[in-house]
Design a protein around this motif. Structure first.
Motif, PDB file in Angstrom:
ATOM      1  N   CYS A 140     -35.970 -46.316 -75.847  1.00 42.43           N
ATOM      2  CA  CYS A 140     -36.841 -47.480 -75.671  1.00 42.43           C
ATOM      3  C   CYS A 140     -36.608 -48.115 -74.304  1.00 42.43           C
ATOM      4  O   CYS A 140     -35.540 -47.966 -73.704  1.00 42.43           O
ATOM      5  N   ASN A 141     -37.609 -48.833 -73.835  1.00 43.52           N
ATOM      6  CA  ASN A 141     -37.484 -49.541 -72.558  1.00 43.52           C
ATOM      7  C   ASN A 141     -36.356 -50.558 -72.635  1.00 43.52           C
ATOM      8  O   ASN A 141     -36.168 -51.230 -73.661  1.00 43.52           O
ATOM      9  N   GLU A 142     -35.624 -50.668 -71.539  1.00 39.09           N
ATOM     10  CA  GLU A 142     -34.495 -51.595 -71.489  1.00 39.09           C
ATOM     11  C   GLU A 142     -34.945 -53.019 -71.791  1.00 39.09           C
ATOM     12  O   GLU A 142     -35.982 -53.471 -71.288  1.00 39.09           O
ATOM     13  N   TYR A 143     -34.206 -53.698 -72.635  1.00 35.59           N
ATOM     14  CA  TYR A 143     -34.432 -55.080 -73.075  1.00 35.59           C
ATOM     15  C   TYR A 143     -35.573 -55.221 -74.089  1.00 35.59           C
ATOM     16  O   TYR A 143     -35.810 -56.313 -74.594  1.00 35.59           O
ATOM     17  N   ASP A 144     -36.285 -54.153 -74.390  1.00 35.21           N
ATOM     18  CA  ASP A 144     -37.462 -54.260 -75.264  1.00 35.21           C
ATOM     19  C   ASP A 144     -37.033 -54.137 -76.725  1.00 35.21           C
ATOM     20  O   ASP A 144     -37.119 -53.074 -77.341  1.00 35.21           O
ATOM     21  N   GLU A 163     -38.496 -55.462 -79.238  1.00 34.56           N
ATOM     22  CA  GLU A 163     -39.666 -55.276 -80.099  1.00 34.56           C
ATOM     23  C   GLU A 163     -39.930 -53.791 -80.314  1.00 34.56           C
ATOM     24  O   GLU A 163     -40.250 -53.353 -81.427  1.00 34.56           O
ATOM     25  N   GLU A 164     -39.786 -53.007 -79.241  1.00 39.67           N
ATOM     26  CA  GLU A 164     -39.988 -51.563 -79.356  1.00 39.67           C
ATOM     27  C   GLU A 164     -38.927 -50.956 -80.262  1.00 39.67           C
ATOM     28  O   GLU A 164     -39.228 -50.084 -81.092  1.00 39.67           O
ATOM     29  N   VAL A 165     -37.703 -51.417 -80.130  1.00 36.07           N
ATOM     30  CA  VAL A 165     -36.628 -50.922 -80.998  1.00 36.07           C
ATOM     31  C   VAL A 165     -36.941 -51.246 -82.454  1.00 36.07           C
ATOM     32  O   VAL A 165     -36.788 -50.398 -83.348  1.00 36.07           O
ATOM     33  N   SER A 166     -37.404 -52.456 -82.699  1.00 31.95           N
ATOM     34  CA  SER A 166     -37.740 -52.874 -84.063  1.00 31.95           C
ATOM     35  C   SER A 166     -38.814 -51.975 -84.665  1.00 31.95           C
ATOM     36  O   SER A 166     -38.749 -51.591 -85.842  1.00 31.95           O
ATOM     37  N   LEU A 167     -39.803 -51.619 -83.856  1.00 30.20           N
ATOM     38  CA  LEU A 167     -40.870 -50.736 -84.329  1.00 30.20           C
ATOM     39  C   LEU A 167     -40.325 -49.352 -84.682  1.00 30.20           C
ATOM     40  O   LEU A 167     -40.759 -48.733 -85.664  1.00 30.20           O
ATOM     41  N   VAL A 210     -28.528 -57.602 -82.427  1.00 28.33           N
ATOM     42  CA  VAL A 210     -28.706 -58.779 -83.291  1.00 28.33           C
ATOM     43  C   VAL A 210     -30.151 -59.265 -83.221  1.00 28.33           C
ATOM     44  O   VAL A 210     -30.753 -59.655 -84.236  1.00 28.33           O
ATOM     45  N   GLU A 211     -30.738 -59.235 -82.027  1.00 24.51           N
ATOM     46  CA  GLU A 211     -32.143 -59.630 -81.862  1.00 24.51           C
ATOM     47  C   GLU A 211     -33.065 -58.747 -82.699  1.00 24.51           C
ATOM     48  O   GLU A 211     -34.039 -59.220 -83.301  1.00 24.51           O
ATOM     49  N   VAL A 212     -32.779 -57.468 -82.738  1.00 26.86           N
ATOM     50  CA  VAL A 212     -33.580 -56.534 -83.533  1.00 26.86           C
ATOM     51  C   VAL A 212     -33.510 -56.901 -85.009  1.00 26.86           C
ATOM     52  O   VAL A 212     -34.532 -56.933 -85.713  1.00 26.86           O
TER      53      VAL A 212
END
Length: 411
Positions: free
Chosen positions: A355-359, A361-365, A244-246
């Motif tokens: 992607c790094n756990e909890y990241d 922003e990286e997932v969004s990219l 959801v954050e993504v």
């Protein structure tokens, strides 16, 4: 015909399709199969998966019932009768009773119950916590079949279920079992650290039925909305809130994106509140629990699969992540957090991204890469289908199990 007994805590547990797949493997390989379970779950006929009906699994069930009389006198009289009936095994009976701190008539009833399985080729236990009393029966020399135990994840994190402590809990299994299996190097390492000998452990992933999970529609030439999906029970470890954050991040950037979440669980209300807080009601859909057929249909309507699982409050992590394989088999590239054994279910920058756990922003990219470069999405889609077919298809894993079962027989 050689037989294999599958020992399962409860059956049919409709969410544990990987266990049904393991049973199907044994049947496909020509073994006679019986399913031993502590609890038979009453299930509406309309909800029973076709694969359970196809192999007539409901008629292969044996409920673990020691048939101990409630009347104390009858209980004692039957106990004496069982001593006489099993007199040839009297040494094993004494040894078995010696394994317990207190005497109980139950132990003989238990031993007698398991006697019926001594002609089997193997007993294949699902979940380490379900091995008792087979490990002890094996230790005292009473149990004849090969003892195989497949761990699935929660059964290595102590205290298990909040109350089982590691005071030598698996010592008998590791000392007298014939084979331990784990689905990923991550889970295998956890088992080794508990004291399992290296030579006892084999890594065998949970497979995917690629005759069932396959791309029904092409992801090419779709609308300009990128459709994300994640499947799994709504629990903390699955990390749905990070999905959801993504979406929140992408929507803020004006990117057309939708997220579908399939599953039920304790996190539903929290997710509903988060979706409302972020004003994402038009972008995130909570579909609830769905059948395997419905899940397959939904996967094929989407573009990218997310599994952003994390460590839970009690230290649990995802040990493999079967859903990522099912998604790839349907042609969806996957994006995951580097948590537990999930990363072993994809090939980095070939079928998806780690992607790094909890990241988030990286997932969004990474999601944006698919939007900027649709050709990459299409290429990864093709790669994902081939990757699963060559490494995780049930046909490939059936051959691995054929070798394992045969080696145990020859041993």
């Amino acid at each position: 015909m050689k037989s294999i007994i599958f020992k399962i805590p409860e059956f049919p547990h409709l969410s544990e399709t990987f266990i049904v797949a393991q049973i199907e493997t044994a049947i496909t390989l020509g073994y006679d199969v019986q399913i031993l379970t502590r609890r038979l779950i009453e299930t509406e006929a309309s909800k029973i998966p076709t694969r359970i009906l196809k192999y007539d699994l409901l008629n292969k069930i044996i409920v673990e019932n020691y048939k101990i009389p409630k009347n104390k006198v009858l209980r004692l009289l039957k106990w004496v009768f069982l001593i006489v009936e099993n007199f040839k095994s009297i040494k094993a009976i004494f040894k078995y009773h010696g394994e317990f701190s207190k005497f109980s008539l139950t132990w003989l009833y238990q031993l007698h119950f398991y006697k019926q399985f001594n002609t089997a080729h193997a007993i294949h236990v699902q979940y380490g916590t379900n091995v008792n009393p087979l490990d002890v029966l094996k230790k005292v020399g009473f149990l004849k079949p090969s003892l195989i135990v497949t761990f699935h994840g929660h059964d290595v994190f102590f205290p298990i279920s909040g109350y089982i402590h590691n005071n030598g809990y698996y010592d008998n299994l590791f000392g007298f079992g014939d084979l331990i299996t784990a689905n990923t190097p991550y889970l295998g390492d956890k088992i080794l650290k508990l004291g399992c000998p290296n030579e006892l452990l084999k890594l065998i992933p949970v497979g995917v039925d690629t005759d069932f999970f396959y791309p029904i529609t092409s992801i090419q030439n779709r609308k300009d909305i990128l459709r994300l999906i994640t499947v799994g029970r709504l629990e903390e470890v699955k990390g749905h809130k990070y999905c959801v954050e993504v979406v929140k991040t992408l929507v803020k950037q004006g990117i057309k994106v939708e997220l579908t979440i399939i599953g039920e669980g304790s996190e539903r209300l929290n997710l509903q509140a988060l979706i409302k807080e972020y004003q994402l009601e038009k972008h995130v859909n909570l579909l609830g629990a769905k059948s395997q057929e419905e899940i397959r249909s939904e996967l094929c309507k989407h573009d990218v699969y997310l599994l952003l699982s994390v460590i839970s409050f009690n230290g649990l992590r995802e040990s493999q992540g079967l859903a990522t394989l099912e998604a790839q088999a349907c042609g969806l590239p996957v994006i995951v957090f580097d948590s537990g054994g999930v990363k072993y279910t994809l090939k980095e920058d070939h079928t998806g991204f780690i992607c790094n756990e909890y990241d988030t922003e990286e997932v969004s990219l990474k999601v944006k890469e698919f939007i900027i470069n649709p050709a990459k999405l299409n290429a990864m889609s093709d790669n994902a289908i081939e990757f699963v077919k060559n490494n995780f298809s049930q046909k490939v894993l059936n051959e691995k199990w054929r070798t394992i079962y045969q080696e145990l027989n020859n041993g």
